[in-house]
Motif scaffolding. Structure first.
Motif, PDB file in Angstrom:
ATOM      1  N   GLU A  38      14.347  -2.157   0.421  1.00 63.36           N
ATOM      2  CA  GLU A  38      13.865  -3.526   0.606  1.00 63.36           C
ATOM      3  C   GLU A  38      12.352  -3.567   0.482  1.00 63.36           C
ATOM      4  O   GLU A  38      11.661  -2.658   0.931  1.00 63.36           O
ATOM      5  N   ALA A  39      11.835  -4.642  -0.115  1.00 59.65           N
ATOM      6  CA  ALA A  39      10.388  -4.850  -0.213  1.00 59.65           C
ATOM      7  C   ALA A  39       9.918  -5.671   0.974  1.00 59.65           C
ATOM      8  O   ALA A  39      10.597  -6.608   1.402  1.00 59.65           O
ATOM      9  N   HIS A  40       8.757  -5.294   1.519  1.00 64.89           N
ATOM     10  CA  HIS A  40       8.144  -6.023   2.627  1.00 64.89           C
ATOM     11  C   HIS A  40       6.651  -6.125   2.372  1.00 64.89           C
ATOM     12  O   HIS A  40       6.059  -5.286   1.691  1.00 64.89           O
ATOM     13  N   GLN A  41       6.031  -7.158   2.959  1.00 68.56           N
ATOM     14  CA  GLN A  41       4.582  -7.313   2.873  1.00 68.56           C
ATOM     15  C   GLN A  41       4.099  -8.176   4.014  1.00 68.56           C
ATOM     16  O   GLN A  41       4.844  -8.992   4.540  1.00 68.56           O
ATOM     17  N   GLY A  42       2.862  -7.959   4.402  1.00 69.08           N
ATOM     18  CA  GLY A  42       2.285  -8.774   5.450  1.00 69.08           C
ATOM     19  C   GLY A  42       1.057  -8.131   6.056  1.00 69.08           C
ATOM     20  O   GLY A  42       0.627  -7.051   5.647  1.00 69.08           O
ATOM     21  N   LEU A  43       0.485  -8.814   7.052  1.00 69.70           N
ATOM     22  CA  LEU A  43      -0.688  -8.318   7.749  1.00 69.70           C
ATOM     23  C   LEU A  43      -0.273  -7.355   8.846  1.00 69.70           C
ATOM     24  O   LEU A  43       0.550  -7.690   9.698  1.00 69.70           O
ATOM     25  N   LEU A  44      -0.838  -6.157   8.805  1.00 68.48           N
ATOM     26  CA  LEU A  44      -0.568  -5.135   9.807  1.00 68.48           C
ATOM     27  C   LEU A  44      -1.900  -4.558  10.263  1.00 68.48           C
ATOM     28  O   LEU A  44      -2.839  -4.451   9.481  1.00 68.48           O
ATOM     29  N   THR A  45      -1.968  -4.175  11.538  1.00 69.84           N
ATOM     30  CA  THR A  45      -3.172  -3.579  12.100  1.00 69.84           C
ATOM     31  C   THR A  45      -3.066  -2.062  12.031  1.00 69.84           C
ATOM     32  O   THR A  45      -2.085  -1.490  12.512  1.00 69.84           O
ATOM     33  N   ILE A  96      -8.383  -2.587  12.376  1.00 69.20           N
ATOM     34  CA  ILE A  96      -8.595  -3.606  11.345  1.00 69.20           C
ATOM     35  C   ILE A  96      -7.249  -4.010  10.751  1.00 69.20           C
ATOM     36  O   ILE A  96      -6.358  -3.179  10.574  1.00 69.20           O
ATOM     37  N   LYS A  97      -7.122  -5.307  10.401  1.00 69.47           N
ATOM     38  CA  LYS A  97      -5.894  -5.791   9.753  1.00 69.47           C
ATOM     39  C   LYS A  97      -5.987  -5.574   8.248  1.00 69.47           C
ATOM     40  O   LYS A  97      -7.032  -5.789   7.638  1.00 69.47           O
ATOM     41  N   TYR A  98      -4.860  -5.149   7.688  1.00 65.65           N
ATOM     42  CA  TYR A  98      -4.717  -4.920   6.257  1.00 65.65           C
ATOM     43  C   TYR A  98      -3.518  -5.715   5.766  1.00 65.65           C
ATOM     44  O   TYR A  98      -2.540  -5.889   6.487  1.00 65.65           O
ATOM     45  N   PHE A  99      -3.606  -6.185   4.515  1.00 64.22           N
ATOM     46  CA  PHE A  99      -2.428  -6.761   3.880  1.00 64.22           C
ATOM     47  C   PHE A  99      -1.720  -5.597   3.204  1.00 64.22           C
ATOM     48  O   PHE A  99      -2.298  -4.919   2.346  1.00 64.22           O
ATOM     49  N   VAL A 100      -0.484  -5.339   3.616  1.00 62.02           N
ATOM     50  CA  VAL A 100       0.245  -4.147   3.194  1.00 62.02           C
ATOM     51  C   VAL A 100       1.527  -4.554   2.473  1.00 62.02           C
ATOM     52  O   VAL A 100       2.267  -5.414   2.949  1.00 62.02           O
ATOM     53  N   LYS A 101       1.780  -3.908   1.335  1.00 63.32           N
ATOM     54  CA  LYS A 101       3.060  -4.020   0.638  1.00 63.32           C
ATOM     55  C   LYS A 101       3.723  -2.658   0.756  1.00 63.32           C
ATOM     56  O   LYS A 101       3.089  -1.635   0.487  1.00 63.32           O
ATOM     57  N   PHE A 102       4.998  -2.653   1.175  1.00 65.88           N
ATOM     58  CA  PHE A 102       5.695  -1.382   1.352  1.00 65.88           C
ATOM     59  C   PHE A 102       7.187  -1.578   1.154  1.00 65.88           C
ATOM     60  O   PHE A 102       7.678  -2.706   1.110  1.00 65.88           O
TER      61      PHE A 102
END
Length: 120
Positions: A38-45, A96-102
């Motif tokens: 599954e693909a996911h993305q969003g803001l993660l610290t 710090i928050k990062y926009f992550v795709k995983f």
């Protein structure tokens, strides 16, 4: 029977890019979403970094989502050049928050980093 083990990052073609207009550093091409994942993305610290034995490459990143759950994923940064790795190491900062795709694979939720973005 012969088993063939291929590193996920061997298929990757990672690149580091700074967008001069948005001032966003992007590490992309670290992997892709494989069949059955599954693909996911969003803001993660970013909450933790595990480096290679040499201390030059971030091997694992630990993130917290908005409800405090921990997500740990291998980076694939070992495929980056020395200069790119140095740049990525400067971009990584806990808290710090990062926009992550995983991607998430399997019932255990094996996570793999695909793209990492941070505004500088």
């Amino acid at each position: 029977m012969i088993a063939l083990i291929i590193s996920f990052s061997s298929y990757a073609d990672p690149k580091v890019n700074l967008d001069e207009v948005t001032k966003t550093v992007t590490v992309s091409g670290l992997g892709e979403v494989l069949e059955g994942c599954e693909a996911h993305q969003g803001l993660l610290t970013l909450s933790g970094i595990q480096y290679s034995d040499s201390g030059n490459t971030a091997k694992l990143l630990r993130f917290r989502n908005s409800v405090g759950e921990t997500l740990v994923m291998p980076t694939g940064f070992e495929a980056l050049s020395k200069n790119e790795n140095n740049g990525v190491n400067q971009m990584l900062q806990e808290g710090i928050k990062y926009f992550v795709k995983f991607s998430a694979c399997g019932s255990g939720g094996y996570l793999s980093l695909i793209e990492l973005n941070r505004t500088v």
